[in-house]
Write an enzyme that holds these catalytic residues in place. Structure first.
Site, PDB file in Angstrom:
ATOM      1  N   ASP A  29       0.304  -1.223   0.044  1.00 58.76           N
ATOM      2  CA  ASP A  29      -0.359  -0.154  -0.078  1.00 58.76           C
ATOM      3  C   ASP A  29       0.810   1.152  -0.243  1.00 58.76           C
ATOM      4  O   ASP A  29       2.167   0.947   0.531  1.00 58.76           O
ATOM      5  CB  ASP A  29      -1.015   0.143   1.344  1.00 58.76           C
ATOM      6  CG  ASP A  29      -2.445   0.712   0.798  1.00 58.76           C
ATOM      7  OD1 ASP A  29      -2.365   2.011   0.909  1.00 58.76           O
ATOM      8  OD2 ASP A  29      -3.597   0.079   1.215  1.00 58.76           O
ATOM      9  N   TYR A  49     -14.226   5.928 -12.949  1.00 61.73           N
ATOM     10  CA  TYR A  49     -14.013   4.498 -11.956  1.00 61.73           C
ATOM     11  C   TYR A  49     -14.904   3.856 -12.934  1.00 61.73           C
ATOM     12  O   TYR A  49     -13.649   2.154 -12.597  1.00 61.73           O
ATOM     13  CB  TYR A  49     -15.218   4.831 -10.709  1.00 61.73           C
ATOM     14  CG  TYR A  49     -14.628   3.589  -9.644  1.00 61.73           C
ATOM     15  CD1 TYR A  49     -13.504   3.996  -9.231  1.00 61.73           C
ATOM     16  CD2 TYR A  49     -15.878   3.093  -9.941  1.00 61.73           C
ATOM     17  CE1 TYR A  49     -13.688   2.293  -8.279  1.00 61.73           C
ATOM     18  CE2 TYR A  49     -15.954   1.940  -8.785  1.00 61.73           C
ATOM     19  CZ  TYR A  49     -14.626   1.562  -8.148  1.00 61.73           C
ATOM     20  OH  TYR A  49     -14.777   1.066  -7.102  1.00 61.73           O
ATOM     21  N   THR A  71     -16.831   0.498   4.825  1.00 67.06           N
ATOM     22  CA  THR A  71     -15.769   0.251   4.209  1.00 67.06           C
ATOM     23  C   THR A  71     -15.494   2.064   5.381  1.00 67.06           C
ATOM     24  O   THR A  71     -16.095   3.528   5.211  1.00 67.06           O
ATOM     25  CB  THR A  71     -14.533   0.370   3.337  1.00 67.06           C
ATOM     26  OG1 THR A  71     -15.361   1.783   2.306  1.00 67.06           O
ATOM     27  CG2 THR A  71     -14.431  -0.565   2.054  1.00 67.06           C
TER      28      THR A  71
END
Length: 251
Positions: free
Chosen positions: A40, A156, A193
């Site tokens: 990450d 996206y 999330t």
């Protein structure tokens, strides 16, 4: 093999592993005995995820998934540490709501770089090490936005649709060239999330209202699908797209 042992001794790399789906997937693989390569750009959160994993031998790598040079360095580290890779989860992604009429070319390219280019770059960089496994799997995290349009999701959605088709082509070309590497895509719906928690309450409630099951998915529910697609139980699942969305795309 018991479910808790499905991934014992397998080497699994997950991008976007610091938070959300990536972190939940890392925990699930570790609980099933895998050794993790966590990647990450958010190194502080990545180390917190790393520290919470069961088992030993996991490594963390700072990785900008849009950089071919950083992918090469990351895979050199994987090769030096383990000599192979059994599972690659291309999970890193990013999106923001903006009309296509307000999207600049720079914003378009930035979205495709993170959400689509990264999958190509990761697949190419990891393939030599995946081939050494003899029983490898790639799981690319796409989205329901590859299937259904939504306001403000132009770049996206285009990228995630590309992820689905790239996964299919990867599966076909690996199979036809004799590479023992399966490739599938997974398509989460709305997931609870940190990113979804940050949106306004009214928008969050509207998302929930549109889901027939009446709730957002937990990251662990998406992780469960990823673990299945990466497992030997899915040995004949190749070039497929698994949707996990609470029936959102069924209506």
């Amino acid at each position: 093999m018991a479910a808790a042992d499905r991934h014992r001794d397998r080497i699994v790399m997950i991008t976007g592993a610091a938070k959300g789906i990536g972190a939940a997937t890392a925990r699930a693989f570790a609980d099933e005995g895998a050794t993790l390569v966590l990647a990450d750009i958010d190194t502080a959160s990545l180390e917190k995820t790393h520290a919470g994993l069961t088992g030993q031998g996991h490594i963390s790598i700072r990785l900008d998934v849009t950089s071919s040079a950083e992918w090469k360095a990351a895979m050199d580290a994987v090769g030096a540490a383990f000599g192979r890779l059994d599972v690659l989860v291309n999970n890193a992604g990013w999106g923001e709501l903006r009309s296509i009429f307000d999207t600049t070319p720079e914003q378009w390219r930035a979205s495709l770089a993170v959400n689509l280019d990264s999958v190509f770059l990761g697949t190419m960089a990891a393939m030599p090490w995946l081939e050494k496994s003899g029983d490898a799997a790639i799981v690319n995290v796409s989205s329901i936005r590859s299937r259904v349009a939504g306001w403000g999701s132009g770049p996206y959605s285009a990228a995630k649709a590309g992820v689905e088709m790239f996964s299919r082509v990867t599966a076909v070309e690996c199979a036809q060239s004799g590479r023992q590497v399966r490739a599938n895509s997974i398509h989460p719906g709305f997931v609870d999330t940190p990113l979804s928690k940050a949106i306004p309450a009214a928008a969050r409630d509207e998302r929930i209202r549109t889901v027939p099951q009446g709730r957002l998915a937990e990251p662990e529910e998406i992780a469960a699908g990823i673990l299945f697609l990466a497992s030997r139980e899915a040995a004949y699942v190749n070039g497929s797209a698994m949707v996990i969305d609470g029936a959102f795309t069924a209506v």
